[in-house]
Motif scaffolding. Structure first.
Motif, short mmCIF file in Angstrom:
data_model
loop_
_atom_site.label_atom_id
_atom_site.label_comp_id
_atom_site.label_asym_id
_atom_site.label_seq_id
_atom_site.Cartn_x
_atom_site.Cartn_y
_atom_site.Cartn_z
N ARG A 133 3.10 11.61 0.63
CA ARG A 133 4.25 10.91 1.21
C ARG A 133 4.04 10.72 2.71
O ARG A 133 4.44 9.71 3.27
N HIS A 136 0.90 3.83 6.12
CA HIS A 136 1.13 2.51 5.55
C HIS A 136 2.49 1.93 5.96
O HIS A 136 2.58 0.77 6.37
N GLY A 137 3.54 2.73 5.87
CA GLY A 137 4.87 2.24 6.24
C GLY A 137 4.98 1.93 7.72
O GLY A 137 5.50 0.88 8.11
N ASP A 187 0.84 -1.20 0.00
CA ASP A 187 0.00 0.00 0.00
C ASP A 187 0.87 1.25 0.00
O ASP A 187 0.59 2.22 -0.71
N MET A 188 1.95 1.22 0.78
CA MET A 188 2.87 2.36 0.83
C MET A 188 3.46 2.61 -0.56
O MET A 188 3.47 3.74 -1.05
N ALA A 194 1.81 7.81 3.00
CA ALA A 194 2.52 6.60 2.56
C ALA A 194 3.43 6.08 3.66
O ALA A 194 3.37 4.90 4.02
N PHE A 195 4.27 6.95 4.20
CA PHE A 195 5.22 6.52 5.22
C PHE A 195 4.59 6.50 6.61
O PHE A 195 4.81 5.56 7.38
#
Length: 127
Positions: free
Chosen positions: A101, A108-109, A90-91, A104-105
């Motif tokens: 970003r 998800h990350g 997903d990230m 994302a991080f």
């Protein structure tokens, strides 16, 4: 360590089932919160795809609960390590779409790392 792993597994299962249900009940909000750039406006087809994603999230949470009920910390831990690939995927998807970003991080990350840590706790504790 096993107790920590089981608590984290339960929280992860509950969170992913909640998020999956959100794709059914509030697809627009869930889609926007995921972080993919330029998501299409809601339509019957797009809402159906979001429901597919929601169903898979709910099933993923139920898999965790099934493994928790099985009583095998090592198997649960190994599953969690593999399941972290979903969050990392997903990230990568959000980053590849030039989405947020931070999401994302940060979402998800970080989720992927928590799932990895959960799996490690269970595997190490089972030895």
């Amino acid at each position: 360590m096993i107790q920590i792993g089981y608590v984290l597994s339960g929280l992860i299962a509950a969170a992913i089932m909640f998020l999956g249900a959100r794709f059914w009940w509030a697809p627009g909000a869930a889609s926007a919160a995921f972080g993919i750039a330029d998501s299409p406006p809601l339509s019957t087809g797009f809402t159906a795809w979001l429901s597919v994603k929601g169903t898979r999230d709910i099933a993923s949470g139920l898999f965790v609960i099934l493994l928790m009920a099985n009583g095998s910390p090592r198997l649960l831990g190994e599953f969690m390590l593999l399941a972290s690939l979903i969050a990392f995927g997903d990230m990568a998807t959000v980053l590849r779409s030039h989405g947020s970003r931070a999401l994302a991080f940060g979402m998800h990350g970080l989720t992927g790392l928590v799932i990895v840590a959960t799996g490690v706790c269970l595997i190490v504790g089972a030895k």
